[in-house]
Design a protein around this motif. Structure first.
Motif, mmCIF file in Angstrom:
data_model
loop_
_atom_site.group_PDB
_atom_site.id
_atom_site.type_symbol
_atom_site.label_atom_id
_atom_site.label_comp_id
_atom_site.label_asym_id
_atom_site.label_seq_id
_atom_site.Cartn_x
_atom_site.Cartn_y
_atom_site.Cartn_z
ATOM 1 N N ASN A 66 -2.729 -2.431 10.569
ATOM 2 C CA ASN A 66 -2.970 -2.958 9.264
ATOM 3 C C ASN A 66 -2.685 -4.589 9.362
ATOM 4 N N LEU A 74 -3.485 -6.764 2.988
ATOM 5 C CA LEU A 74 -3.213 -5.783 1.763
ATOM 6 C C LEU A 74 -4.638 -5.295 1.307
ATOM 7 N N GLY A 75 -4.635 -3.916 0.998
ATOM 8 C CA GLY A 75 -5.814 -3.241 0.398
ATOM 9 C C GLY A 75 -7.116 -3.227 1.202
ATOM 10 N N THR A 76 -6.843 -3.312 2.591
ATOM 11 C CA THR A 76 -8.221 -3.348 3.414
ATOM 12 C C THR A 76 -8.001 -1.846 4.095
ATOM 13 N N THR A 133 4.560 -6.560 0.658
ATOM 14 C CA THR A 133 3.650 -7.565 1.579
ATOM 15 C C THR A 133 4.365 -8.520 2.181
ATOM 16 N N LEU A 140 2.276 -2.148 -0.308
ATOM 17 C CA LEU A 140 0.925 -1.255 -0.234
ATOM 18 C C LEU A 140 1.760 0.070 0.626
ATOM 19 N N THR A 154 1.551 1.818 3.985
ATOM 20 C CA THR A 154 1.221 1.639 5.295
ATOM 21 C C THR A 154 0.211 2.624 6.122
ATOM 22 N N HIS A 187 -1.961 4.313 4.096
ATOM 23 C CA HIS A 187 -3.065 4.108 3.508
ATOM 24 C C HIS A 187 -3.330 2.859 2.653
ATOM 25 N N PRO A 188 -3.536 2.126 3.355
ATOM 26 C CA PRO A 188 -3.370 0.583 3.131
ATOM 27 C C PRO A 188 -4.415 0.244 1.830
ATOM 28 N N PHE A 189 -5.348 1.218 1.430
ATOM 29 C CA PHE A 189 -5.884 1.127 0.267
ATOM 30 C C PHE A 189 -5.106 1.217 -1.078
ATOM 31 N N MET A 190 -4.053 1.881 -0.913
ATOM 32 C CA MET A 190 -3.160 2.183 -1.899
ATOM 33 C C MET A 190 -2.160 0.765 -2.031
ATOM 34 N N THR A 191 -2.353 0.314 -3.399
ATOM 35 C CA THR A 191 -1.475 -1.191 -3.352
ATOM 36 C C THR A 191 -0.805 -0.908 -4.886
#
Lengths: 322, 130
Positions: free
Chosen positions: A176, A179-181, B86, B114, B116, B118-122
């Motif tokens: 990673n 953020l958010g990708t 972050t 976020l 780590t 599931h980095p689409f979770m923010t």
């Protein structure tokens, strides 16, 4: 794992193996062969001679074992892995090696890695090649995972090796950076891949192992790799590329030119279909216990030099009718 | 400075300068900070700000709290998640089902985080003076 390690750490007894086999209720059933798309593996020329059978070898892909998972969707993931091991031992031809495409652990705990390694050492094959999944890199990246699954002692979670004229590449695509990708491979690894492939001839078949699909299956659930396009650009010039992924706990295929991408079943629990209606997230799906053996399983891959297809046979624990 | 921090500061000073001379001062600081401790304790009760991690999302995704507030995250999913700042100023280990993670936000600012795994979770914690 060296051959020496393997013979030293072979705790399974004959009786245990037979007990496992006795519980195996169905014959392995071929229910899909490369998604109906024959893939060239070997020389790309149509007149290539068929090699003698001694040139052929097989290997087995297993994935997403999630040692440490104990929820309703599968309270006995260790039993599932042992079932897979028994299935592999029952194959008519001993595979050259086994690959595990990520999520060997559920929570990246040392005891989960340790238990997984011991269980995989029960496999009567020369080697087990693993790549990390996002469940293996939760707390400290690949550091904890590498203590148990360092492929070549280089403390790096990507590597390559050659077997029977095929170039195998193991990648870590659960890193990673933003953020958010989607998770990604990253520039350092892409640079390594470029230099690794620079020494491989265009006619050499390539098999890539990576946990998350190297194409975007369903972005809202993170089912894709942010920089897969860069990796594909490096792989596209080769005559035959087969990508073996895990992560989504179900079999899907995609073909792009000479590159065939395949995801595999899990050994732990099923997940929903990509973006499945009525399900908002990619959490474990609990199915009736009788159904679980139909959605967990292994994959046998046959490589015959000079022949044009790489045969992929997905073998659920219990056969399903195609 | 929170009650815990002030007691720690006094304790460190006591260690450095000799406990006996500073003992009365330390006791006084403890007595003074008692109400503050009660206040800090109140923030950690179930009535305090709790962010549920459910269905691969932080709920609520955005919260606004006053400086010194302790925020609690609870994983309600069967899948492990993390709460990872972050800016790396805070971060949980892998959280299994029903695991909790707490962090006290002392300074003002916007703190994005976020998962780590599931980095689409923010999510974001906005820290603002009331």
């Amino acid at each position: 794992m060296s051959t020496q390690d393997r013979s030293r750490l072979h705790p399974i007894t004959r009786r245990q193996a037979l007990a496992c086999l006795a519980t195996w209720t169905g014959a392995a059933v071929v229910w899909t062969v490369a998604g109906g798309v024959p893939r060239a593996l070997g020389a790309t020329r149509g007149d290539a001679p068929v090699a003698s059978s001694t040139d052929a070898f097989t290997f087995v892909q297993i994935s997403d074992t999630h040692i440490g998972f104990r929820k309703e969707a599968n309270p006995d993931v260790v039993g599932s892995l042992r079932h897979a091991i028994a299935d592999i031992h029952a194959l008519p031809q001993t595979p050259a090696f086994v690959v595990h495409t990520g999520d060997v652990s559920h929570l990246s705990k040392p005891e989960e890695f340790g238990s997984a390694r011991e269980l995989l050492q029960e496999l009567k094959v020369d080697r087990v090649h693993t790549v990390p999944g996002e469940h293996d890199t939760i707390d400290d990246g690949a550091t904890g995972y590498l203590r148990y699954f360092d492929h070549d002692g280089k403390n790096r979670s990507w590597y390559s090796f050659d077997q029977g004229g095929v170039h195998f590449v193991g990648l870590n695509n659960v890193l990673n950076f933003k953020l958010g990708t989607l998770a990604s491979l990253g520039d350092e690894q892409l640079g390594w891949l470029k230099s690794d492939l620079a020494g491989v001839s265009g006619s050499t078949p390539i098999v890539v192992l990576a946990h998350i699909p190297l194409w975007t299956v369903w972005e809202p659930w993170g089912w894709g790799t942010a920089d897969s396009a860069e990796a594909m650009a490096l792989l596209r010039p080769f005559g035959s590329v087969t990508v073996l992924n895990g992560h989504i706990h179900q079999v899907l295929q995609k073909v792009e030119g000479n590159v065939a991408l395949h995801t595999a079943m899990s050994l732990a629990y099923p997940l929903p279909a990509p973006g499945q209606a009525g399900i908002g997230e990619p959490g474990p799906v609990t199915v009736a216990s009788a159904e679980l053996a139909k959605v967990l399983g292994t994959r046998r891959v046959e490589v015959i030099r000079g022949r044009h297809e790489l045969a992929l046979v997905d073998m659920p624990f219990e056969g399903r009718r195609a | 400075m929170s009650a815990h921090a002030s007691i720690r500061a006094v304790a460190i000073a006591a260690q450095a300068l000799g406990v006996r001379r500073l003992l009365p001062l330390a006791l006084m600081a403890c007595a003074l900070s008692l109400p503050a401790m009660r206040q800090a304790g109140a923030a950690a009760t179930p009535g305090g700000p709790v962010v549920d991690i459910t269905k691969f999302a932080y709920a609520p995704k955005d919260i606004t709290v006053a400086p010194g507030t302790r925020v609690v995250w609870i994983n309600r999913d069967e899948t492990p998640h993390t709460v990872t700042g972050t800016d790396k100023s805070f971060g949980s280990k892998g959280m299994d089902t029903d695991d909790r993670f707490e962090h006290t936000f002392d300074r003002e600012g916007d703190f994005s985080y976020l998962c780590t795994v599931h980095p689409f979770m923010t999510g974001v914690v906005h820290v603002r003076k009331p």
